[in-house]
Design an enzyme around this catalytic site. Sequence first.
Site, PDB file in Angstrom:
ATOM      1  N   ASN A  91     -10.646  -9.568  37.944  1.00 13.93           N
ATOM      2  CA  ASN A  91     -12.031  -9.604  37.489  1.00 13.93           C
ATOM      3  C   ASN A  91     -12.108 -10.132  36.044  1.00 13.93           C
ATOM      4  O   ASN A  91     -11.621  -9.505  35.103  1.00 13.93           O
ATOM      5  CB  ASN A  91     -12.593  -8.175  37.585  1.00 13.93           C
ATOM      6  CG  ASN A  91     -14.048  -8.094  37.215  1.00 13.93           C
ATOM      7  OD1 ASN A  91     -14.482  -8.711  36.248  1.00 13.93           O
ATOM      8  ND2 ASN A  91     -14.802  -7.316  37.967  1.00 13.93           N
ATOM      9  N   ASP A 114     -26.944  -1.960  37.540  1.00 14.95           N
ATOM     10  CA  ASP A 114     -27.578  -1.928  36.205  1.00 14.95           C
ATOM     11  C   ASP A 114     -29.116  -1.952  36.234  1.00 14.95           C
ATOM     12  O   ASP A 114     -29.749  -1.208  35.488  1.00 14.95           O
ATOM     13  CB  ASP A 114     -27.077  -3.095  35.341  1.00 14.95           C
ATOM     14  CG  ASP A 114     -25.685  -2.825  34.775  1.00 14.95           C
ATOM     15  OD1 ASP A 114     -25.216  -1.680  34.873  1.00 14.95           O
ATOM     16  OD2 ASP A 114     -25.069  -3.769  34.245  1.00 14.95           O
ATOM     17  N   ASP A 145     -11.156   1.982  37.397  1.00 12.88           N
ATOM     18  CA  ASP A 145     -11.954   2.151  38.602  1.00 12.88           C
ATOM     19  C   ASP A 145     -13.259   2.787  38.164  1.00 12.88           C
ATOM     20  O   ASP A 145     -13.263   3.691  37.318  1.00 12.88           O
ATOM     21  CB  ASP A 145     -11.230   3.032  39.618  1.00 12.88           C
ATOM     22  CG  ASP A 145     -11.833   2.858  40.998  1.00 12.88           C
ATOM     23  OD1 ASP A 145     -11.903   1.719  41.480  1.00 12.88           O
ATOM     24  OD2 ASP A 145     -12.268   3.868  41.595  1.00 12.88           O
TER      25      ASP A 145
HETATM   26  P1  IMP Z   1     -14.526  -1.377  40.868  1.00 13.48           P
HETATM   27  O1  IMP Z   1     -14.398  -0.490  39.673  1.00 13.48           O
HETATM   28  O2  IMP Z   1     -14.208  -2.791  40.550  1.00 13.48           O
HETATM   29  O3  IMP Z   1     -13.804  -0.814  42.048  1.00 13.48           O
HETATM   30  O4  IMP Z   1     -16.056  -1.434  41.334  1.00 13.48           O
HETATM   31  C1  IMP Z   1     -16.988  -0.521  40.954  1.00 13.48           C
HETATM   32  C2  IMP Z   1     -18.386  -0.790  41.506  1.00 13.48           C
HETATM   33  O5  IMP Z   1     -19.239   0.158  40.839  1.00 13.48           O
HETATM   34  C3  IMP Z   1     -18.960  -2.169  41.169  1.00 13.48           C
HETATM   35  O6  IMP Z   1     -18.811  -3.065  42.216  1.00 13.48           O
HETATM   36  C4  IMP Z   1     -20.436  -1.850  40.923  1.00 13.48           C
HETATM   37  O7  IMP Z   1     -21.130  -1.806  42.139  1.00 13.48           O
HETATM   38  C5  IMP Z   1     -20.401  -0.446  40.350  1.00 13.48           C
HETATM   39  N1  IMP Z   1     -20.314  -0.505  38.865  1.00 13.48           N
HETATM   40  C6  IMP Z   1     -19.237  -0.224  38.084  1.00 13.48           C
HETATM   41  N2  IMP Z   1     -19.523  -0.419  36.779  1.00 13.48           N
HETATM   42  C7  IMP Z   1     -20.800  -0.843  36.752  1.00 13.48           C
HETATM   43  C8  IMP Z   1     -21.663  -1.252  35.679  1.00 13.48           C
HETATM   44  O8  IMP Z   1     -21.308  -1.282  34.497  1.00 13.48           O
HETATM   45  N3  IMP Z   1     -22.900  -1.615  36.042  1.00 13.48           N
HETATM   46  C9  IMP Z   1     -23.344  -1.620  37.322  1.00 13.48           C
HETATM   47  N4  IMP Z   1     -22.580  -1.292  38.352  1.00 13.48           N
HETATM   48  C10 IMP Z   1     -21.307  -0.901  38.074  1.00 13.48           C
END
Ligand code: IMP
Length: 199
Positions: free
Chosen positions: A9, A153, A69
């Site tokens: 990412n 967000d 995560d």
């Molecule tokens: P991961 O941490 O990449 O497994 O994904 C976490 C998921 O949580 C993301 O795809 C978003 O849907 C949500 N998420 C995590 N951090 C944020 C943020 O800062 N803003 C909005 N959504 C978030």
Amino acid sequence: MEWILASNNEKKLKELREILGDMGITVRSQREAGCDFEVDETGETFAENARLKAEAVTRATGKAAIADDSGLCVEALDGRPGVHSARYGPPGATDAEKYTLLLKELRGKENRRARFVSSICCTFPNGDVLTAEGVCEGEILPAPRGSGGFGYDPVFLVSGLGRSMAELTPEEKNAVSHRGNALRLFRQRLEEYLAANGE
Ligand code: IMP
């Protein structure tokens, strides 16, 4: 020192480089390190999933690895979508479809309290592990507001600011966000760890 981020990412890579760059740590993505696999996020907590991801990359590369995560926990939904935030709704759902589903689930519910959580884990080749967690408190708006950020967000009203997370500039978001808070705590713990280990 070279660390591997257990993710490809770009946004995460940029944030980490900003926070660790001046500590003499170079952060490379999983792809740059030649690790072409995705770790199954089978943990029940953010901390477990972050650790699973970091450990897999340290095992594969023999280098320190850092993983995060994160997700959104909504009180009236018993903490959902939680660790399943990225996979909420039907497969392939867009961010807008995911938060629309969330708004639908919350329709008629008075308690709109929610929090974003970010858990960070760094694993070292010698078996040492450093962790940090950050949260951002808020509530779920009745309808989306703003066009910044990503994910949930637009429907997240940040406590005390009166603005949605998507109405903040990247700098403003970083100053209050779960990930910003987790990274600041992580950096503090890392400085203590490096000092104690003579680095
Ligand atoms: P991961 O941490 O990449 O497994 O994904 C976490 C998921 O949580 C993301 O795809 C978003 O849907 C949500 N998420 C995590 N951090 C944020 C943020 O800062 N803003 C909005 N959504 C978030």
